[in-house]
Design an enzyme around this catalytic site. Structure first.
Site, PDB file in Angstrom:
ATOM      1  N   TYR A  41       0.833  -1.204   0.000  1.00 27.31           N
ATOM      2  CA  TYR A  41       0.000   0.000   0.000  1.00 27.31           C
ATOM      3  C   TYR A  41       0.868   1.254   0.000  1.00 27.31           C
ATOM      4  O   TYR A  41       0.632   2.194  -0.769  1.00 27.31           O
ATOM      5  CB  TYR A  41      -0.924  -0.009   1.226  1.00 27.31           C
ATOM      6  CG  TYR A  41      -1.694   1.266   1.421  1.00 27.31           C
ATOM      7  CD1 TYR A  41      -2.775   1.586   0.601  1.00 27.31           C
ATOM      8  CD2 TYR A  41      -1.336   2.176   2.420  1.00 27.31           C
ATOM      9  CE1 TYR A  41      -3.477   2.775   0.774  1.00 27.31           C
ATOM     10  CE2 TYR A  41      -2.038   3.364   2.593  1.00 27.31           C
ATOM     11  CZ  TYR A  41      -3.100   3.644   1.777  1.00 27.31           C
ATOM     12  OH  TYR A  41      -3.794   4.825   1.942  1.00 27.31           O
ATOM     13  N   GLU A  63     -11.669   5.594   4.805  1.00 29.14           N
ATOM     14  CA  GLU A  63     -11.097   6.499   5.805  1.00 29.14           C
ATOM     15  C   GLU A  63     -12.098   6.748   6.927  1.00 29.14           C
ATOM     16  O   GLU A  63     -11.718   6.887   8.094  1.00 29.14           O
ATOM     17  CB  GLU A  63     -10.660   7.819   5.162  1.00 29.14           C
ATOM     18  CG  GLU A  63      -9.466   7.728   4.234  1.00 29.14           C
ATOM     19  CD  GLU A  63      -8.151   7.442   4.949  1.00 29.14           C
ATOM     20  OE1 GLU A  63      -8.129   7.421   6.199  1.00 29.14           O
ATOM     21  OE2 GLU A  63      -7.145   7.226   4.260  1.00 29.14           O
ATOM     22  N   TRP A  71      -4.964   1.763  10.328  1.00 27.68           N
ATOM     23  CA  TRP A  71      -5.193   1.615   8.896  1.00 27.68           C
ATOM     24  C   TRP A  71      -4.939   0.184   8.441  1.00 27.68           C
ATOM     25  O   TRP A  71      -5.591  -0.318   7.525  1.00 27.68           O
ATOM     26  CB  TRP A  71      -4.321   2.594   8.110  1.00 27.68           C
ATOM     27  CG  TRP A  71      -4.587   2.557   6.637  1.00 27.68           C
ATOM     28  CD1 TRP A  71      -3.735   2.169   5.664  1.00 27.68           C
ATOM     29  CD2 TRP A  71      -5.811   2.911   5.964  1.00 27.68           C
ATOM     30  NE1 TRP A  71      -4.342   2.257   4.426  1.00 27.68           N
ATOM     31  CE2 TRP A  71      -5.611   2.715   4.585  1.00 27.68           C
ATOM     32  CE3 TRP A  71      -7.047   3.378   6.407  1.00 27.68           C
ATOM     33  CZ2 TRP A  71      -6.606   2.962   3.633  1.00 27.68           C
ATOM     34  CZ3 TRP A  71      -8.036   3.618   5.464  1.00 27.68           C
ATOM     35  CH2 TRP A  71      -7.808   3.420   4.098  1.00 27.68           C
TER      36      TRP A  71
END
Length: 209
Positions: A41, A63, A71
């Site tokens: 990522y 988000e 995350w």
């Protein structure tokens, strides 16, 4: 709303954590762990300018789900979210209702948070009211990536002026779970703010160096 510091944040008065070993020797931002999913990522998506509406919508929803969580928790469930959320098709999500929310509350493969699930439908409907969602999002940086040159250990804003502006815009259009801290992480993720630190191998590539 409780939220964890976003991925690029180094809080004032704290020393940056030692960089974790990664599968190769490339230097990376200090928030990136050695988890292969996180490394991929970081290297392939985070900070890369995106103007694709479907990707921009997906990241906005994710988000929102990240608030209060790491995350990496979201990344590990991303494919499950895609399956449950119709590939992040805003047209399909705009038609979701309380029954769909209740069904998803039984889905152990995603984050089961009723308010966030309800916000998914709300935000899909708000997204469809926008003439050009990508243009609206990019308007807060004058339609070009804002390149920063943060050194390791610099205090990177957790809710800068661009994020505050985007939060106001989105709330005006009916979005929820779009506070300034969420918007800061979002703008970094989709490349509106290029916040790879100067010691990271991605900085030169994305800064045009």
């Amino acid at each position: 709303m409780s939220t964890t510091p976003h991925r690029a944040a180094i809080m004032p008065g704290t020393a940056p954590a030692p960089r974790a070993a990664t599968p190769d020797a490339s230097p990376r931002c200090r928030w990136c762990t050695d988890d292969p999913l996180y490394v991929r990522y970081h290297d392939q998506e985070w900070g890369v300018p995106s103007r694709d509406p479907r990707h921009l919508f997906e990241m906005l929803i994710l988000e929102g789900f990240q608030a209060g969580l790491s995350w990496l928790t979201i990344l590990r469930r991303r494919e499950a979210f895609r399956a449950a959320f119709f590939g992040f098709d805003p047209q399909a999500l705009a038609h979701t209702d309380d029954a769909w929310v209740q069904d998803q509350m039984q889905n152990a493969t995603i984050i089961r948070n009723r308010l966030k699930l309800q916000a998914t439908g709300t935000n899909a409907r708000a997204w469809l009211t926008l003439d050009d969602p990508a243009a609206l999002i990019w308007s807060v940086v004058d339609h070009a990536p804002r390149i920063h040159h943060y050194a390791p250990g610099d205090a990177i804003p957790t809710a800068g002026p661009e994020a505050q502006a985007l939060s106001r815009l989105l709330k005006h259009h009916g979005f929820t779970f779009v506070g300034p801290t969420i918007c800061q992480a979002y703008l970094q993720a989709v490349g509106c703010l290029m916040d790879h630190t100067t010691d990271c191998h991605r900085h030169a590539a994305l800064a045009g160096g």
